[in-house]
Design a protein around this motif. Sequence first.
Motif, mmCIF file in Angstrom:
data_model
loop_
_atom_site.group_PDB
_atom_site.id
_atom_site.type_symbol
_atom_site.label_atom_id
_atom_site.label_comp_id
_atom_site.label_asym_id
_atom_site.label_seq_id
_atom_site.Cartn_x
_atom_site.Cartn_y
_atom_site.Cartn_z
ATOM 1 N N LEU A 94 -52.801 -10.446 100.846
ATOM 2 C CA LEU A 94 -52.551 -9.265 101.668
ATOM 3 C C LEU A 94 -53.065 -8.015 100.946
ATOM 4 N N SER A 95 -53.738 -7.145 101.671
ATOM 5 C CA SER A 95 -54.210 -5.884 101.087
ATOM 6 C C SER A 95 -53.226 -4.767 101.433
ATOM 7 N N ARG A 96 -53.339 -3.665 100.729
ATOM 8 C CA ARG A 96 -52.458 -2.517 101.004
ATOM 9 C C ARG A 96 -52.687 -1.971 102.406
ATOM 10 N N ALA A 97 -53.931 -1.948 102.848
ATOM 11 C CA ALA A 97 -54.217 -1.451 104.192
ATOM 12 C C ALA A 97 -53.600 -2.353 105.254
ATOM 13 N N GLY A 100 -54.617 11.250 91.946
ATOM 14 C CA GLY A 100 -55.983 11.542 92.382
ATOM 15 C C GLY A 100 -56.160 11.371 93.872
ATOM 16 N N ASN A 101 -55.047 11.376 94.614
ATOM 17 C CA ASN A 101 -55.098 11.223 96.079
ATOM 18 C C ASN A 101 -55.810 9.943 96.505
ATOM 19 N N LEU A 102 -55.456 8.855 95.846
ATOM 20 C CA LEU A 102 -56.049 7.560 96.157
ATOM 21 C C LEU A 102 -54.996 6.618 96.728
ATOM 22 N N PHE A 103 -55.430 5.692 97.588
ATOM 23 C CA PHE A 103 -54.526 4.709 98.187
ATOM 24 C C PHE A 103 -54.897 3.282 97.808
ATOM 25 N N PHE A 104 -56.161 3.052 97.452
ATOM 26 C CA PHE A 104 -56.670 1.713 97.160
ATOM 27 C C PHE A 104 -56.362 0.740 98.312
ATOM 28 N N PRO A 105 -56.926 0.991 99.490
ATOM 29 C CA PRO A 105 -56.600 0.183 100.675
ATOM 30 C C PRO A 105 -56.925 -1.294 100.553
ATOM 31 N N ARG A 124 -55.072 -5.856 96.341
ATOM 32 C CA ARG A 124 -54.065 -6.867 96.647
ATOM 33 C C ARG A 124 -52.659 -6.333 96.380
ATOM 34 N N VAL A 125 -51.713 -6.826 97.149
ATOM 35 C CA VAL A 125 -50.310 -6.431 96.987
ATOM 36 C C VAL A 125 -49.555 -7.580 96.326
ATOM 37 N N THR A 126 -48.799 -7.283 95.281
ATOM 38 C CA THR A 126 -47.976 -8.331 94.672
ATOM 39 C C THR A 126 -46.789 -8.616 95.577
ATOM 40 N N GLN A 155 -46.981 -12.407 91.494
ATOM 41 C CA GLN A 155 -48.105 -13.074 92.140
ATOM 42 C C GLN A 155 -48.513 -12.304 93.406
ATOM 43 N N PRO A 156 -49.780 -12.387 93.818
ATOM 44 C CA PRO A 156 -50.187 -11.709 95.054
ATOM 45 C C PRO A 156 -49.448 -12.274 96.268
ATOM 46 N N MET A 157 -49.119 -11.404 97.185
ATOM 47 C CA MET A 157 -48.505 -11.843 98.444
ATOM 48 C C MET A 157 -49.604 -12.315 99.382
ATOM 49 N N ASN A 158 -49.442 -13.518 99.942
ATOM 50 C CA ASN A 158 -50.436 -13.988 100.912
ATOM 51 C C ASN A 158 -49.928 -13.807 102.341
ATOM 52 N N ARG A 159 -50.813 -13.977 103.281
ATOM 53 C CA ARG A 159 -50.493 -13.730 104.684
ATOM 54 C C ARG A 159 -49.444 -14.700 105.220
#
Length: 229
Positions: free
Chosen positions: A63-66, A118-123, A126-128, A192-196
């Motif tokens: 899963l991505s942040r976006a 720095g006003n970044l979101f990194f869309p 990956r999300v843990t 670990q990364p969260m998957n869909r």
Amino acid sequence: MRNISKYFSTISLVVLLQSFPVNVQAQSTETPSATSSDSIQQVIAAKWMTNSPDGNFYPERFLSRAELASIMVKVFRLDKRQAVNQENVVIADVPASNRAFNDIQIVLKTDIMKGYRGNLFFPNQRVTRAEALAIFAQAYGVFQFDDDSVNEILASHPDAKSIPTWARRAIATVVSEGFVKTDSLGNLSPLQPMNRGDMAYVLSKYLQRQQKLPDTPEVPTVPDNTVSP
């Protein structure tokens, strides 16, 4: 020679079948489990998550942040909150042309998700699992357990000590509500990364909770021809 050809044909078929992604719209034995398939079907029906354009769900994709931002907006109807009327936040790496622009603006304005320096979101980052569960809990409502209660709730999970301090109360919330899928040993795997697929499980459990709300009891009516004593 025929036996050898038959052997390699069988191997090729097995490899081909294993390479197919999960398609929740078809009856397939390649789904990770019946429970996973049911969860995916439920969240797709609720329009909280969608299949890819090719008709497959790809539960193992991270899963991505976006993507998480868009899911949170749909599930908790964040676009209806008053905070969305605020001025847009300047995010250097999410231009207005980004398809998730509006959803990212909403999660930032409602404080469900945070940006970076720095006003970044990194869309596309990956999300843990810890991040995804904490963000879900933020939208759901984090229970204000004291530290002892948090430790008690998480104690049955062997890897509870690996949960970041900032996420412990939020994860204790979703654990206590029965929203989290663990492995066979009860590990939460917070780093670990969260998957869909696992995100679909969380959402399906929340959806089931919403559907189990008690119905309003019906008041019996008295026929018009009934004479009161």
